[in-house]
Write an enzyme that holds these catalytic residues in place. Sequence first.
Site, PDB file in Angstrom:
ATOM      1  N   ASP A   1     -28.077 -20.754  70.941  1.00 27.89           N
ATOM      2  CA  ASP A   1     -27.202 -21.626  70.248  1.00 27.89           C
ATOM      3  C   ASP A   1     -25.819 -21.336  70.270  1.00 27.89           C
ATOM      4  O   ASP A   1     -25.386 -20.492  70.900  1.00 27.89           O
ATOM      5  CB  ASP A   1     -27.994 -21.518  68.823  1.00 27.89           C
ATOM      6  CG  ASP A   1     -27.978 -20.290  68.295  1.00 27.89           C
ATOM      7  OD1 ASP A   1     -27.539 -19.308  68.676  1.00 27.89           O
ATOM      8  OD2 ASP A   1     -28.943 -20.065  67.355  1.00 27.89           O
TER       9      ASP A   1
ATOM     10  N   HIS B   1     -35.619 -19.239  60.086  1.00 28.25           N
ATOM     11  CA  HIS B   1     -35.267 -19.888  61.213  1.00 28.25           C
ATOM     12  C   HIS B   1     -35.470 -19.142  62.546  1.00 28.25           C
ATOM     13  O   HIS B   1     -35.196 -17.924  62.409  1.00 28.25           O
ATOM     14  CB  HIS B   1     -34.001 -20.667  61.074  1.00 28.25           C
ATOM     15  CG  HIS B   1     -32.613 -19.717  61.034  1.00 28.25           C
ATOM     16  ND1 HIS B   1     -31.612 -19.950  60.515  1.00 28.25           N
ATOM     17  CD2 HIS B   1     -32.425 -18.771  61.791  1.00 28.25           C
ATOM     18  CE1 HIS B   1     -30.558 -19.205  60.777  1.00 28.25           C
ATOM     19  NE2 HIS B   1     -31.264 -18.183  61.330  1.00 28.25           N
TER      20      HIS B   1
ATOM     21  N   ASN C   1     -34.325 -17.094  55.925  1.00 27.23           N
ATOM     22  CA  ASN C   1     -35.096 -18.391  55.690  1.00 27.23           C
ATOM     23  C   ASN C   1     -36.000 -18.704  56.709  1.00 27.23           C
ATOM     24  O   ASN C   1     -36.752 -19.807  56.617  1.00 27.23           O
ATOM     25  CB  ASN C   1     -34.173 -19.640  55.447  1.00 27.23           C
ATOM     26  CG  ASN C   1     -33.293 -19.823  56.729  1.00 27.23           C
ATOM     27  OD1 ASN C   1     -33.710 -19.719  57.840  1.00 27.23           O
ATOM     28  ND2 ASN C   1     -32.408 -21.013  56.624  1.00 27.23           N
TER      29      ASN C   1
HETATM   30  P1  PGA Z   1     -28.940 -12.179  61.941  1.00 30.34           P
HETATM   31  O1  PGA Z   1     -29.229 -13.588  62.179  1.00 30.34           O
HETATM   32  O2  PGA Z   1     -29.199 -11.244  63.059  1.00 30.34           O
HETATM   33  O3  PGA Z   1     -27.266 -12.530  61.739  1.00 30.34           O
HETATM   34  O4  PGA Z   1     -29.459 -11.693  60.596  1.00 30.34           O
HETATM   35  C1  PGA Z   1     -30.823 -13.803  62.764  1.00 30.34           C
HETATM   36  C2  PGA Z   1     -30.718 -15.117  63.269  1.00 30.34           C
HETATM   37  O5  PGA Z   1     -30.344 -15.915  62.380  1.00 30.34           O
HETATM   38  O6  PGA Z   1     -31.481 -15.574  64.120  1.00 30.34           O
END
Ligand code: PGA
Length: 258
Positions: free
Chosen positions: A67, A138, A136
């Site tokens: 992304d 995702h 959350n």
């Molecule tokens: P993070 O993000 O490693 O910063 O917790 C994980 C993600 O959003 O896939």
Amino acid sequence: MNIERFENEDALAAALATRLIEAISRNPRIVLGLPTGRTPVALYREIRSRSQRGHVDWSQVRTFNLDEFVGLGAGDSGSYRSYMQAELFNHVRMTPEHIGLLDGRAPNLAAECARYECAIEQAGGIDLQILGIGANGHIGFNEPGESLQAETHVAELRAETRRSNAGLFGGDSNRVPSHALSMGMATILHAREIVLMATGEEKQAAVAGMVDGPITTRLPASFLQLYPRVTAMLDRGAAQRLADRAFGVSADAGQAPG
Ligand code: PGA
């Protein structure tokens, strides 16, 4: 789902770095799907140091990142392009044309998403997709909601996601772009193999939902239950709510007791 537990994030990163480097030596033309965020920082650190010490041949490896923020690109310190350069690409000898990144500044975002899907297909598809998971639930920027999208698309970021990315923007979540380009659920699930990494207690509910909860658009990672070749690599904090489960055996010596 195959689950491997580790005592801490460093043990997890070391085990995943070993796995990745072995995969590259077995298949020097491997196509990797790569994540950004806080979780893979330890992984990239480990890969950097092993690539500098050893003989990992990155010249034929292809990568596609999950992304990118809309509006950001090369030269923007908050872009995932800059993150990847700093964490990995500036330190390993990849062929520049083999680095697949979404352009958050593309004038036509729909065309950019279509270009990315084509580029992945032309590369022969993703062999090994590494994922993080949001608190959350995702994966990529496929956020929880009423529906999910299959292919690479423009995603609106939820408030909690913008907060968790604030570190890239001087701690100010208001500066985190409201939209991003993201691989879709099918883009991810078409990979030949998936490894999801999760560290820290803040991920324990999302991890429990991913492994044991219903398959729901409210927790996009739960769709990984449908996928036959996925390994979840978890540290003690992220695995906390799975404490009573039987776990797959990890090769890592630092594995947490079952
Ligand atoms: P993070 O993000 O490693 O910063 O917790 C994980 C993600 O959003 O896939």
